[in-house]
Design a protein around this motif. Sequence first.
Motif, short mmCIF file in Angstrom:
data_model
loop_
_atom_site.label_atom_id
_atom_site.label_comp_id
_atom_site.label_asym_id
_atom_site.label_seq_id
_atom_site.Cartn_x
_atom_site.Cartn_y
_atom_site.Cartn_z
N HIS A 72 -2.56 11.82 -12.68
CA HIS A 72 -1.55 12.04 -11.58
C HIS A 72 -1.36 10.35 -10.76
CE1 HIS A 72 0.43 13.37 -7.81
NE2 HIS A 72 -0.22 12.41 -7.15
N GLY A 73 -0.16 10.29 -10.69
CA GLY A 73 0.03 9.06 -9.70
C GLY A 73 -0.44 7.59 -9.98
N THR A 74 -1.34 7.14 -9.29
CA THR A 74 -1.87 5.81 -9.77
C THR A 74 -2.82 5.90 -10.67
OG1 THR A 74 -3.32 6.04 -7.80
CG2 THR A 74 -1.16 4.76 -7.45
N ASN A 75 -3.24 7.05 -11.56
CA ASN A 75 -4.30 6.98 -12.55
C ASN A 75 -3.63 6.59 -13.71
OD1 ASN A 75 -6.41 8.13 -11.12
ND2 ASN A 75 -5.60 10.39 -11.10
N THR A 76 -3.40 5.45 -13.60
CA THR A 76 -3.07 4.73 -14.89
C THR A 76 -3.96 3.46 -15.21
OG1 THR A 76 -1.87 2.83 -13.55
CG2 THR A 76 -0.60 4.82 -13.57
N VAL A 77 -3.88 2.69 -16.03
CA VAL A 77 -4.91 1.62 -16.60
C VAL A 77 -4.51 0.52 -15.33
CG1 VAL A 77 -4.63 2.07 -19.05
CG2 VAL A 77 -2.90 0.39 -18.11
N ARG A 78 -5.86 -0.17 -15.28
CA ARG A 78 -5.89 -1.00 -14.20
C ARG A 78 -4.94 -2.07 -14.22
NH1 ARG A 78 -8.74 0.33 -9.33
NH2 ARG A 78 -10.57 1.92 -9.83
N ASP A 79 -4.70 -2.59 -15.38
CA ASP A 79 -3.85 -3.67 -15.43
C ASP A 79 -2.34 -3.53 -15.27
OD1 ASP A 79 -4.19 -2.68 -17.93
OD2 ASP A 79 -4.50 -4.59 -18.90
N PHE A 80 -2.06 -2.28 -14.89
CA PHE A 80 -0.61 -1.97 -14.75
C PHE A 80 -0.63 -1.35 -13.35
CE2 PHE A 80 2.82 1.16 -14.41
CZ PHE A 80 3.82 0.54 -14.73
N VAL A 81 -1.51 -0.72 -12.72
CA VAL A 81 -1.50 0.11 -11.49
C VAL A 81 -1.13 -0.65 -10.53
CG1 VAL A 81 -4.05 -0.41 -10.64
CG2 VAL A 81 -2.60 1.75 -10.18
N GLU A 82 -1.10 -2.13 -10.20
CA GLU A 82 -0.46 -2.84 -8.98
C GLU A 82 0.86 -3.08 -9.12
OE1 GLU A 82 -2.17 -3.40 -6.50
OE2 GLU A 82 -4.22 -2.59 -7.21
N GLU A 142 7.17 8.86 -11.55
CA GLU A 142 6.92 10.16 -11.79
C GLU A 142 5.72 10.33 -13.09
OE1 GLU A 142 10.01 13.33 -12.96
OE2 GLU A 142 10.64 12.85 -11.04
N ARG A 143 5.72 9.69 -14.04
CA ARG A 143 4.97 10.03 -15.22
C ARG A 143 3.66 9.58 -14.75
NH1 ARG A 143 9.53 8.01 -19.37
NH2 ARG A 143 10.72 9.96 -19.63
N GLY A 144 3.20 8.87 -13.96
CA GLY A 144 1.66 8.48 -13.62
C GLY A 144 1.21 7.84 -14.61
N GLU A 197 1.00 -1.12 0.02
CA GLU A 197 0.00 0.09 0.08
C GLU A 197 0.75 1.06 -0.02
OE1 GLU A 197 -2.98 -0.16 -0.73
OE2 GLU A 197 -3.38 -2.32 -0.43
N LEU A 198 2.14 1.34 0.78
CA LEU A 198 2.81 2.37 0.74
C LEU A 198 3.52 2.62 -0.79
CD1 LEU A 198 3.80 4.78 2.16
CD2 LEU A 198 5.82 3.61 2.89
N GLY A 199 3.72 1.23 -1.42
CA GLY A 199 3.90 1.41 -2.80
C GLY A 199 3.12 2.29 -3.61
N HIS A 200 1.70 2.02 -3.41
CA HIS A 200 0.81 3.21 -4.26
C HIS A 200 0.98 4.34 -3.74
CE1 HIS A 200 -1.39 0.10 -6.31
NE2 HIS A 200 -1.93 -0.56 -5.11
N GLY A 201 1.20 4.76 -2.29
CA GLY A 201 1.34 5.91 -1.83
C GLY A 201 2.46 6.67 -2.38
N ILE A 202 3.80 6.04 -2.49
CA ILE A 202 4.86 6.35 -3.27
C ILE A 202 4.67 6.97 -4.69
CG2 ILE A 202 7.36 6.07 -3.72
CD1 ILE A 202 7.01 6.34 -1.01
N HIS A 203 4.09 6.06 -5.43
CA HIS A 203 3.51 6.43 -6.62
C HIS A 203 2.81 7.74 -6.76
CE1 HIS A 203 2.12 4.41 -10.85
NE2 HIS A 203 2.69 5.45 -10.94
N ASP A 204 1.95 7.81 -5.70
CA ASP A 204 1.14 8.90 -5.77
C ASP A 204 1.75 10.32 -5.53
OD1 ASP A 204 -1.30 10.29 -5.97
OD2 ASP A 204 -2.14 9.49 -3.96
N LEU A 205 2.84 10.20 -4.46
CA LEU A 205 3.59 11.48 -3.85
C LEU A 205 4.57 11.70 -5.21
CD1 LEU A 205 4.19 10.18 -0.43
CD2 LEU A 205 3.01 12.30 -0.98
N VAL A 206 5.26 10.87 -5.84
CA VAL A 206 6.34 11.26 -6.64
C VAL A 206 6.05 11.71 -8.00
CG1 VAL A 206 8.30 9.91 -5.28
CG2 VAL A 206 7.16 9.06 -7.41
N SER A 207 4.69 11.53 -8.38
CA SER A 207 4.22 11.83 -9.65
C SER A 207 4.44 13.19 -9.97
CB SER A 207 2.63 11.37 -9.71
OG SER A 207 2.32 11.74 -10.89
N ARG A 208 4.85 13.34 -11.38
CA ARG A 208 5.02 14.87 -11.63
C ARG A 208 4.15 15.24 -13.04
NH1 ARG A 208 6.70 15.39 -7.36
NH2 ARG A 208 8.48 16.05 -6.47
#
Length: 724
Positions: A501-511, A692-694, A483-494
């Motif tokens: 932003h962050g975890t707003n990727t396609v569902r079959d990649f986000v995990e 970073e690229r979300g 879960e902190l992995g998701h949090g880091i993805h969310d934080l460092v996104s630029r």
Amino acid sequence: MAPERYRTPPQLPPRFTATPESLIEDTKRIIERSRGVQDHIVKSLTPETATFKNTLLPVAHDDNKMALETHIIGFYQAVSTDQKLRDASTEAEKMLDDFSIESSMREDVFRLVDAVAKKKEELDPESQRLLEKDHKSYIRNGLGVPAGPKRDRFKEIKKRLSELSIQFQKNLNEENGGIWFTPEELDGVPEDLVASLKKGEGENEGKVWLTFKYPDLFPTLKYANNAETRKRVFVENENKCNQNVPLFREAILLRDEAARILGYNNHAEFRIEDKMAKTPKTVDDFLSDLRTRLAPGGKAEIEKLIELKKQDLKQRGISDGSDSHYFLWDHRYYDRLMLEKDYSLDQQKIAEYFPLSTTIEGMLKIFEELFGMVFVEIVGKDRDALAESGSGSDIVWHEDVQVFSVWDDEGEGSGFIGYLYLDLFPREGKYGHAANFNLQPGFIQEDGKRRYPATALVCNFSKPTAKKPSLLKHDEVVTLFHELGHGIHDLVSRTTYARFHGTNTVRDFVEAPSQMLENWCWTPAQLRSLSNHYSYLSPEYEASYKESSGASQKPSQQIPDEYITSLINTKHVNDALFNLRQLHFGTFDMTVHEPASHEEIEKLDVTTTYNKLRKEIAQLDGPEVLGSGEGEKKWGWGNGQATFGHLIGGYDAGYYGYLSSQVYSADMFYTVFKSDPMNGKEGRRYRHTVLERGGSREEMSLLEEFLGRPPSTEAFYKELGISA
């Protein structure tokens, strides 16, 4: 106190001071403002004068502003202790969803967006992606269907699906059931857990109340010696939200109808076309191949576990005829027993080395070293200083919540990154699983300045007591990393736009990014660095440890090497059964979302399908083998789909992503980090290339850039021990 340079972030944290009334008022204001932006665009532009800058950009800026408030408005229903506030949050989310549907079906706006798309302006890559996604979104939301009864019906369905989703999750969050047990019935369950349970009065005098929350449920299924207790807990947990059964059925029927209105063959085809997999066939082939590869391993694992069960029952003098079956409620118990007997693995002993507070501290240090970050907990006067009111309680939603300011280290430029919140203990009305919630996304504001994100981890670990701190089982350490992995993805996104932003990727990649970080829970050096025996935390805990263990002195402060070896040796024990369980979820998801016809889904007995598929795929027996009869009598003993929040909350026709993204996570770890998990240079490259690229770039292109080649399944299958 935090060091001086970390005490004044350039942006104040969000406030959590809403009332039920303010949530509704704010929601109305936000909707009115946003509708005004759209109305102004339509009023002042024609298809001839429409450009990206005057048509899509104002809407994107408005979306950015909306996200700053609406994510928190919806968050209250998952974490607030106030029922009225949770209800208002639910009502507000419904208002926002209705408005979102209205916006997504505005033909007047779509005409302008369509005109912009046809002009093929020169745009930067992220803006081009925004244009393409928005244009496609209008079509996927019904504007490719001629105006009239069909489109009206589609809109009606969208609204009803939103209501179903909100109600389904609300029922899960508010679930507060449980079972009264005598202490004898809970024989084997850790004493500190039983002691912490609510005591009965009156007719329940002498009993304790066991809830279905994870800190109660999992230890009972793992340790209760009484099979009848385990069975009762398992079956009643599967039936804890039966009011969701009709909601789930209605949702899959409506999804299928909506997909067919849009011209798709089924909902899965509609959902998967913009994922990495692209077609249901790709998903079905992947799941089928995995099932073929895993099935023999699952069978062999069950045979070993049944032998263990027979020995156990014989030793305890139990001859009830159950030794020929391996039941769903047997698995956590005998899996744990096997680890203890064959691998000398005592999960309770290992948990003593992972107090929650020091594990989090160690985990944040790992991420600091790997990604070039600094985490600074905000406490006391520093909290007060960052609250506009001067009261630090305003910047958290509950007294248990920890908040950190997150910074780049010197090598990364010492800039501010955002805010991280940790809400780690169960309470009534709170979201019942473990998840990461974006509270505010990051983006570039209209004035060109950066807006920084805020993200929250919401988990349900056992609360500390006077005698013991909160101690994490190893699988809970893995959950925390995930879960902190998701949090880091969310934080460092630029990203420029909140949309990506962050975890707003396609569902079959986000995990994949989170799954990759789980590997750090299985490497000796990292396990050692995370560990700190709880007896070292305070004189009180030391005395408590000596009293409960009978030891005259404290154990080693860090986890012993033999424990680490035992733990790592168990990584793939009963792995086939674990993955077959995931495969059951993924296959059920696809089954209900890709029927050959609408009539087929109308006739489908969802409960029977869920339980039968589990038996066929996971190979574990349920109560169906104990009773007689066919159909509902045989298979209708539990409604697991009614507790399956993922399939209502965005993973519909997408649960396979948990398995398919393991392919990407294994490939990234084995290729880049396996030989040197703490390689900071590669960690930073991963941060900048992927995290970073979300979602601002095609996920496959990010993967290929990071790996230097297209992804491969080889590491995934090798990790599972089933390489071809």
